[in-house]
Every structure is written in structure tokens, then in C-alpha cells.
Design a protein around this motif. Structure first.
Motif, mmCIF file in Angstrom:
data_model
loop_
_atom_site.group_PDB
_atom_site.id
_atom_site.type_symbol
_atom_site.label_atom_id
_atom_site.label_comp_id
_atom_site.label_asym_id
_atom_site.label_seq_id
_atom_site.Cartn_x
_atom_site.Cartn_y
_atom_site.Cartn_z
ATOM 1 N N ILE A 57 0.963 -1.041 0.054
ATOM 2 C CA ILE A 57 0.068 0.102 0.025
ATOM 3 C C ILE A 57 0.862 1.374 -0.052
ATOM 4 O O ILE A 57 0.619 2.062 -0.759
ATOM 5 N N ILE A 58 1.907 1.309 0.891
ATOM 6 C CA ILE A 58 2.654 2.530 1.099
ATOM 7 C C ILE A 58 3.488 2.625 -0.096
ATOM 8 O O ILE A 58 3.733 3.770 -0.619
ATOM 9 N N LEU A 59 4.405 1.701 -0.249
ATOM 10 C CA LEU A 59 5.495 1.744 -1.430
ATOM 11 C C LEU A 59 4.851 1.632 -2.571
ATOM 12 O O LEU A 59 5.344 2.488 -3.672
ATOM 13 N N VAL A 60 3.823 1.027 -3.060
ATOM 14 C CA VAL A 60 3.331 0.835 -4.362
ATOM 15 C C VAL A 60 2.186 1.470 -4.641
ATOM 16 O O VAL A 60 2.203 2.659 -5.692
ATOM 17 N N GLU A 61 1.309 1.459 -3.879
ATOM 18 C CA GLU A 61 -0.049 2.111 -4.263
ATOM 19 C C GLU A 61 -0.013 3.578 -3.973
ATOM 20 O O GLU A 61 -0.212 4.558 -4.611
ATOM 21 N N PHE A 62 0.813 3.994 -2.717
ATOM 22 C CA PHE A 62 0.793 5.408 -2.619
ATOM 23 C C PHE A 62 2.059 5.932 -3.086
ATOM 24 O O PHE A 62 2.183 7.462 -2.824
ATOM 25 N N GLU A 63 3.053 5.117 -3.445
ATOM 26 C CA GLU A 63 4.379 5.604 -4.200
ATOM 27 C C GLU A 63 4.898 6.492 -3.042
ATOM 28 O O GLU A 63 5.578 7.543 -3.504
ATOM 29 N N LEU A 64 5.171 6.252 -1.848
ATOM 30 C CA LEU A 64 5.900 6.850 -0.708
ATOM 31 C C LEU A 64 7.124 6.142 -0.473
ATOM 32 O O LEU A 64 7.118 4.939 -0.244
ATOM 33 N N PRO A 65 8.065 6.997 -0.523
ATOM 34 C CA PRO A 65 9.617 6.361 -0.344
ATOM 35 C C PRO A 65 9.928 6.050 0.983
ATOM 36 O O PRO A 65 10.872 6.556 1.797
ATOM 37 N N LEU A 66 9.399 5.125 1.812
ATOM 38 C CA LEU A 66 9.582 4.665 3.085
ATOM 39 C C LEU A 66 10.334 3.321 3.066
ATOM 40 O O LEU A 66 9.997 2.615 3.978
ATOM 41 N N GLN A 67 10.894 2.843 2.179
ATOM 42 C CA GLN A 67 11.450 1.367 1.993
ATOM 43 C C GLN A 67 12.305 1.159 3.400
ATOM 44 O O GLN A 67 12.253 0.023 4.221
ATOM 45 N N SER A 68 13.163 2.224 3.618
ATOM 46 C CA SER A 68 14.105 2.061 4.573
ATOM 47 C C SER A 68 13.221 1.937 6.063
ATOM 48 O O SER A 68 13.798 0.947 6.947
ATOM 49 N N PHE A 69 12.469 2.835 6.268
ATOM 50 C CA PHE A 69 11.879 2.850 7.380
ATOM 51 C C PHE A 69 10.990 1.642 7.644
ATOM 52 O O PHE A 69 10.988 0.792 8.675
ATOM 53 N N MET A 70 10.390 1.227 6.647
ATOM 54 C CA MET A 70 9.510 -0.070 6.981
ATOM 55 C C MET A 70 10.221 -1.433 7.295
ATOM 56 O O MET A 70 9.875 -1.980 7.826
ATOM 57 N N HIS A 71 11.642 -1.468 6.542
ATOM 58 C CA HIS A 71 12.357 -2.448 6.647
ATOM 59 C C HIS A 71 12.988 -2.967 8.210
ATOM 60 O O HIS A 71 13.029 -3.613 8.832
ATOM 61 N N ASP A 72 13.384 -1.412 8.773
ATOM 62 C CA ASP A 72 13.951 -1.356 9.854
ATOM 63 C C ASP A 72 13.095 -1.534 11.161
ATOM 64 O O ASP A 72 13.023 -2.149 12.129
ATOM 65 N N ALA A 73 11.865 -0.865 11.045
ATOM 66 C CA ALA A 73 10.600 -1.212 11.701
ATOM 67 C C ALA A 73 10.172 -2.661 11.746
ATOM 68 O O ALA A 73 9.899 -3.049 13.218
ATOM 69 N N TYR A 94 11.710 -5.575 10.496
ATOM 70 C CA TYR A 94 12.657 -6.821 10.210
ATOM 71 C C TYR A 94 13.844 -6.406 11.143
ATOM 72 O O TYR A 94 14.868 -7.512 10.939
ATOM 73 N N THR A 95 13.967 -5.586 11.869
ATOM 74 C CA THR A 95 15.307 -5.304 12.839
ATOM 75 C C THR A 95 14.728 -5.009 14.092
ATOM 76 O O THR A 95 13.566 -4.713 14.358
ATOM 77 N N ASN A 96 15.838 -4.939 14.988
ATOM 78 C CA ASN A 96 15.628 -4.223 16.340
ATOM 79 C C ASN A 96 15.985 -2.936 16.651
ATOM 80 O O ASN A 96 16.098 -2.570 17.904
ATOM 81 N N LYS A 97 16.054 -2.295 15.541
ATOM 82 C CA LYS A 97 16.611 -0.850 15.780
ATOM 83 C C LYS A 97 15.505 -0.064 16.552
ATOM 84 O O LYS A 97 14.127 -0.355 16.348
ATOM 85 N N ASP A 98 15.620 0.802 17.095
ATOM 86 C CA ASP A 98 14.696 1.649 18.022
ATOM 87 C C ASP A 98 14.112 2.406 16.845
ATOM 88 O O ASP A 98 14.656 2.931 15.596
ATOM 89 N N LEU A 99 12.840 3.036 16.902
ATOM 90 C CA LEU A 99 12.004 3.607 16.160
ATOM 91 C C LEU A 99 12.210 5.499 16.302
ATOM 92 O O LEU A 99 12.517 5.557 17.257
#
Length: 619
Positions: free
Chosen positions: A456-472, A474-479
Motif C-alpha cells: 500500500i505505502i510503497l506501491v499504491e501510494f508511491e511513498l519512499p519509506l522502504q528503509s523505515f519499513m524494513h527497519d521497523a 525486520y530489525t531491532n533498531k529503535d523507532l
């Protein structure tokens, strides 16, 4: 059997109040050359743990229409095999119902409550057949004023709240309408929702009216007019959120009131709630919002939002489950996390509470995540997938090893909402994601894939939030909560705890100087350690769950004086502790560390920026 309109029909009565027994007769008027297979679910949707409801069936037997006993073979823990038959069959069984929760079944002298997953055996090869239900009024004298609260469709001239006949379209519908029998109060209210569509779709009505009832069982002294007013505003908010004809016409908040319990579980057109009667508002509290009442409204908000977001929009794997075994999905952070974000925020948006109240609750949520050490070990998608074992079967180590998909999911939802608003220049928000999920999945009954939010966010809405989505995910990084809130006029502040009961959300004039690192409860002598957090003074000293901590530097400890004695000593002091462990006295040494700033509260720097978020007005 001819008196029943459905070929599968259940007759249910409360056989014994004292024995907590539900009696059920299953009538099957369908021939079978191979014999019917009967089963009971192992779990209930919305509560991801195998509960083996069939263990509560204490007696079961079958007979044909002449009353001749039939062989009923048990295949496994939750299925039975009937012999081939060309005529009607009756299956008689009795259920022990004494689990005071929203998940199972409970019978006592004030009311009886049960879910279909605990009560109604499925005829496996005919799960899509209509199911009739006759609810019998208990014969016990104290039940003379009992009535029925359920959203099951009525049948054969039965009226709502009457004992009598009900009808479900199939087995899945049958088990998704909890039933309360007993004395209770009804607080009715309607919500008329205008549909904000321009132009209106052809044939779509300009407004929709939904009839609500708050059911209060167990006795109370609450201000029901205030509750109805607040719930009406909340429900209207959720209708507006999805901006479409709601999927319900009648909805029940079925609430069982006790002295201290808490729980909620969503259903297709109702929710089952368990709550403390003393936390509902009295007329004397009309001038303020008690914390316990705010939590009740948040619980109602949460479960009602699930009407769309879980009961209809849901992961594909949950949609296809027969409830016989676990259904694993990494998506629970979407369904419980997003709902947990909206449940509290909706109180502010609907003006049931003010903005400062919402920021206090949000600070408490952020505090829970901050103190959750397990967030550095488990991702939110792993938490979702392992809900069956790690989240729903927590032990004392949970705080150190797992993260809550409710709490972290809610904080991810917060960050997503703010990120979407910023990246789209306030043209979109998380509301648009919720509406997309409804229109493209829930409304048309299509299950969601695991990467649905990214799509929805990356394809349908075309918003460049790939890095945030991955970190949130699939990683344990703080938000990036602090920086995002700052952009919307809110500062995140940290401080030490005031005491063991400090849940955050508020500033404090006095805090604890030292960090202990263990939770405990009162004992006849000293305290019992119930939880030890990693990399804390208590952890490094070797304190263990179950230890009976008796003294600290020769001072006898109690539940009320432990922290006061502990805080008397300066940082880096070495203290001698005596504990009883498995009936042996142990001496431990604890080195004091400075208190952690793990308690969060929020302050407002720019009210206009804040309201641009919370007022939900987009360009």
C-alpha cells in the motif's frame, strides 16, 4: 426432528448453576453413508493460543430417532466419529463452564456466558449448512428474570433478548456471536452516520443508522447516560474513519462486571468485555475523566474497531483456518498494533478526552516499549508469528526476550502515520491505509498477504519509506519516535521512575535515584522476586525469580520499604542481601547503579502542529 427448520440444530440449557454445567443437544437430520465427524475448535479467533475447549466436555453420547444408543468413537482430543445413518441423530453432551474470561464459557448464579467455540460441536462435512439454536430458559428459581443478550439472528418470532429460537447461516457465523444469559441492564443508543461521498455512489444511502446496546451484567452503580454519550461519539468516529456503509446494523457491547477483572474479545457484530464495575464512572465523577473509565472507553474503542480491522479485513491464513490447529502469521502487528494506536487516539479525535489526556496515554505506551528489553532481541514480525507460544504463554523471562506486537505495533503505527503525513505533504495519513485495507480486502472478503502494508505505502501510494519499513519490521533498531513527534510539535521527555507503580505519561517532581531491576510482591517475611530484568543491579547480583529477599544491609525488608531502604545508599555502594532460595539461605552482593531514564512523558511545543495531526485535517 421435524420441528426444527434447520437440519443441524442445537438446543442449549443451563443444566446446573452449582455445577457450572451447560447441556447441549445436537440434532442432525442429514443422512450419511460414512458417518458424521463432530469437532470442537481448539482456539477462538482473536486469542492466539491453543485452548483445547473439548477438554471441558464431561459427558457425551448419541442416539437415533428411536432412542437407540449409537457408538460414538473419539478420534483425537477434539473430534468424534458417528456411525453411518439414514435418519436423524441426537448427540447429547454436557460442558463444564467455569472459566471467567471472554474466551470460553462461564456459568454461575448471576449469569451464564459462552462462546460458540466452547459450546457448539461442528458437523465437519456440513460446516456450510444453516444452524438453528434454541436457548432454553433455566428452570432454577433465581433465573426467573434472566434474558438473552446476543447478536445471533432471531427466528420463529423470537424477539431480541428472549429465550427461544435463533438461526445462523453456517457454523462460522454460529460461533462468532457470544451469548450472555442472565439479569442485566441495557443501555441503548443509535449512531446515524452521514456518508461523506461526493458524488454519492448510485444507490448508496446518504446515511446509515446502527443500533447499539451496552449490556451491563453483574451489577453496577454507573452513570449510564455518560457512557452512552461517549460510546456514541467513539462509534461515530470509527464509522467516519472508514467512510463507507458500516458492515453492521446492530451491535452489542456485552459487558460482564466483576471486582477487578479485565478483558475484551471482538466478534462480527458484538464484543465480549470483562471489566471492574468500580472503574465505570459514577454520577459524582461527572466533572472529570477517571483513569479507569478512560481505559474502559479505550477497550470499547479497540474492540469496536476490530469490526472492520480483524473480523473482516484479516490475514489470508486466518481467513481460511478451521480453528483445529495454529494459524501462523507475521501480520498481528498490523491488526492489533494499528488498532491499539487508534483506540486511544480516537478518544481525543472524538473529543471524549482532551489532547493532554491522549498524550499522557501515549507516553505510557512509549514507556512500556522503552522498558521492554526484549525489543532488542525479537522483531515485531517475529513476535506476531510466535504469538501462539511466546506471547500468549509468557514466563518471567518474557520482559527480557520478547516484544509485544500490540505495543510495538502501536508505536510503528504512530510513526507510519506521521511519516506518511510528512512524506505526502499532509495529503495522506494512516487513515488512508485503513480505508484501502477495507475497500480492497475486508469489504470484498479477500485476505491480506504478509507484505500488504508495504504494497500500500510503497506501491499504491508511491511513498519512499522502504528503509523505515524494513527497519521497523525486520530489525531491532529503535523507532524514530522522538524526531517524528518533534516535527508535530511534541517533545519526548525521559525521567527515572517514581516507584514500582509508575507507568509513565506524566512529569514528576520526585523520582528514585537508584536502579534496582527486579519486580516483587509481598511475602510474610520480606518479598518474593517475580521478575528480573537483564543487565540491572538485581540481575548482576544473581537474584532469581522465586527468591524470598529478606534483608538489605541488615535491614529487614517489606513490600513497602524495599525501595526506600535501597535509595538510602549512594551509587556504586555494595549492599549485602540475604535471600531464601529453595529453603536455603543465600548471601548476595548487589552494586547500586544510577536510575535509568526509562519513563516517558510528552510536552507540547507547538499546538498548531499537534492539532494538524490529531484533528485529522489533511490538505
Amino acid at each position: 426432528m421435524s420441528q426444527h427448520s434447520a437440519a443441524i440444530h442445537y438446543t442449549l440449557d443451563v443444566s446446573s448453576l452449582a455445577g457450572h454445567i451447560l447441556g447441549v443437544v445436537l440434532h442432525i437430520d442429514l443422512p450419511s453413508s460414512e458417518g458424521h465427524v463432530l469437532s470442537l475448535p481448539a482456539w477462538i479467533p482473536g486469542s492466539y493460543m491453543i485452548r483445547d475447549f473439548a477438554k471441558n466436555i464431561v459427558q457425551i453420547h448419541a442416539e437415533d430417532e428411536q432412542g437407540v444408543q449409537l457408538t460414538l468413537r473419539k478420534n483425537d482430543k477434539q473430534t468424534w466419529q458417528l456411525p453411518p445413518t439414514s435418519g436423524p441423530i441426537k448427540v447429547h453432551y454436557r460442558i463444564y463452564a467455569f472459566d471467567l474470561s471472554v474466551r470460553s464459557a462461564y456459568v454461575f448464579d448471576d449469569f451464564a456466558f459462552f462462546n460458540g467455540t466452547s459450546t457448539f460441536l461442528a458437523v465437519e462435512e456440513h460446516r456450510n449448512q444453516p444452524c438453528g439454536i434454541t436457548l432454553m430458559k433455566p428452570k432454577q428459581a433465581q433465573c426467573s428474570n434472566w434474558r438473552v443478550a446476543t447478536t445471533l439472528p432471531v427466528a420463529n418470532n423470537t424477539l431480541h433478548h428472549d429465550f427461544g429460537d435463533y438461526l445462523a447461516a453456517d457454523y462460522n457465523e454460529l460461533i462468532d456471536h457470544p451469548i450472555l444469559l442472565g439479569e442485566y441492564d441495557i443501555v441503548p443508543f443509535d449512531v446515524v452516520t452521514p456518508l461523506n461521498r461526493t458524488p454519492l455512489e448510485k444507490g448508496m444511502p446518504p446515511a446509515h443508522t446502527c443500533h447499539f446496546e451496552l449490556i451491563l451484567a453483574g451489577g453496577h452503580r454507573s452513570d449510564t447516560q455518560r457512557i452512552a454519550k461517549d460510546l456514541r461519539a467513539l462509534c461515530a468516529h470509527h464509522f467516519a474513519l472508514f467512510n463507507d456503509v458500516p458492515p453492521i446494523d446492530r451491535y452489542l457491547f456485552i459487558t460482564m462486571l466483576t471486582g477487578k477483572d479485565f478483558g475484551g474479545l471482538e466478534h462480527m457484530s458484538s464484543t465480549a468485555l470483562l471489566y471492574s464495575r468500580d472503574d465505570l464512572p459514577s454520577i459524582a465523577q461527572a466533572d472529570h475523566m477517571p483513569d479507569g473509565y478512560r481505559t474502559f472507553l479505550s477497550l470499547c474503542s479497540h474492540e469496536f474497531l476490530h469490526t472492520w480491522h480483524v473480523k473482516r479485513t484479516r490475514p489470508a491464513v486466518l481467513k481460511s483456518s478451521t480453528l483445529a490447529e495454529e494459524a501462523y502469521t507475521p501480520q498481528l502487528w498490523i491488526y492489533e498494533g494499528f488498532t491499539s494506536y487508534y483506540d486511544d487516539m480516537s478518544l481525543a479525535r472524538s473529543q471524549v478526552t482532551d489532547v493532554s489526556s491522549y498524550l499522557e496515554v501515549l507516553g505510557q505506551t512509549l514507556t512500556r516499549l522503552e522498558r521492554n528489553i526484549g525489543r532488542h532481541k525479537q522483531t515485531v514480525t517475529e513476535s506476531s508469528f510466535d504469538a501462539w507460544t511466546k506471547f500468549y504463554q509468557q514466563d518471567a523471562s518474557a520482559i527480557n526476550n520478547i516484544v509485544s506486537y500490540y505495543v510495538k505495533g502501536a508505536v510503528i503505527a504512530l510513526c507510519l502515520d506521521l511519516q506518511i503525513r510528512l512524506t505526502s505533504q499532509h495529503k495522506r495519513s494512516l487513515d488512508d491505509v485503513m480505508r484501502y485495507l477495507w475497500q480492497h480486502h475486508g469489504k470484498i472478503d479477500v485476505g491480506t498477504p504478509d507484505d500488504i502494508i508495504q504494497q500500500i505505502i510503497l506501491v499504491e501510494f508511491e511513498l519512499p519509506l522502504q528503509s523505515f519499513m524494513h527497519d521497523a519490521l525486520y530489525t531491532n533498531k529503535d523507532l524514530p519516535v522522538q524526531s517524528l513527534l518533534e516535527t508535530f510539535g511534541v517533545s519526548l521527555q525521559r525521567r527515572p521512575r517514581v516507584d514500582a507503580n509508575d507507568i509513565g505519561g506524566k512529569p514528576a517532581t520526585r523520582t528514585r535515584p537508584n536502579h534496582f531491576g527486579a519486580a516483587y510482591k509481598a511475602a510474610d517475611t520480606g518479598v518474593i522476586i517475580t521478575q528480573v530484568s537483564e543487565n540491572t543491579p538485581a540481575f548482576h547480583a544473581g537474584l532469581q525469580v522465586g527468591d524470598q529477599l529478606i534483608s538489605l544491609n541488615d535491614w529487614q525488608l517489606t513490600n513497602t520499604n524495599l525501595l526506600d531502604i535501597y535509595d538510602h545508599f549512594p551509587e556504586s555502594s555494595d549492599l549485602v542481601m540475604f535471600v531464601l532460595r529453595h529453603q536455603r539461605l543465600k548471601q548476595l552482593t548487589l552494586t547500586i547503579n544510577q536510575a535509568l531514564h526509562d519513563t516517558i512523558f510528552l510536552t507540547v511545543n507547538d499546538e498548531q502542529k499537534l492539532l494538524k495531526w490529531l484533528s485529522n485535517k489533511q490538505k
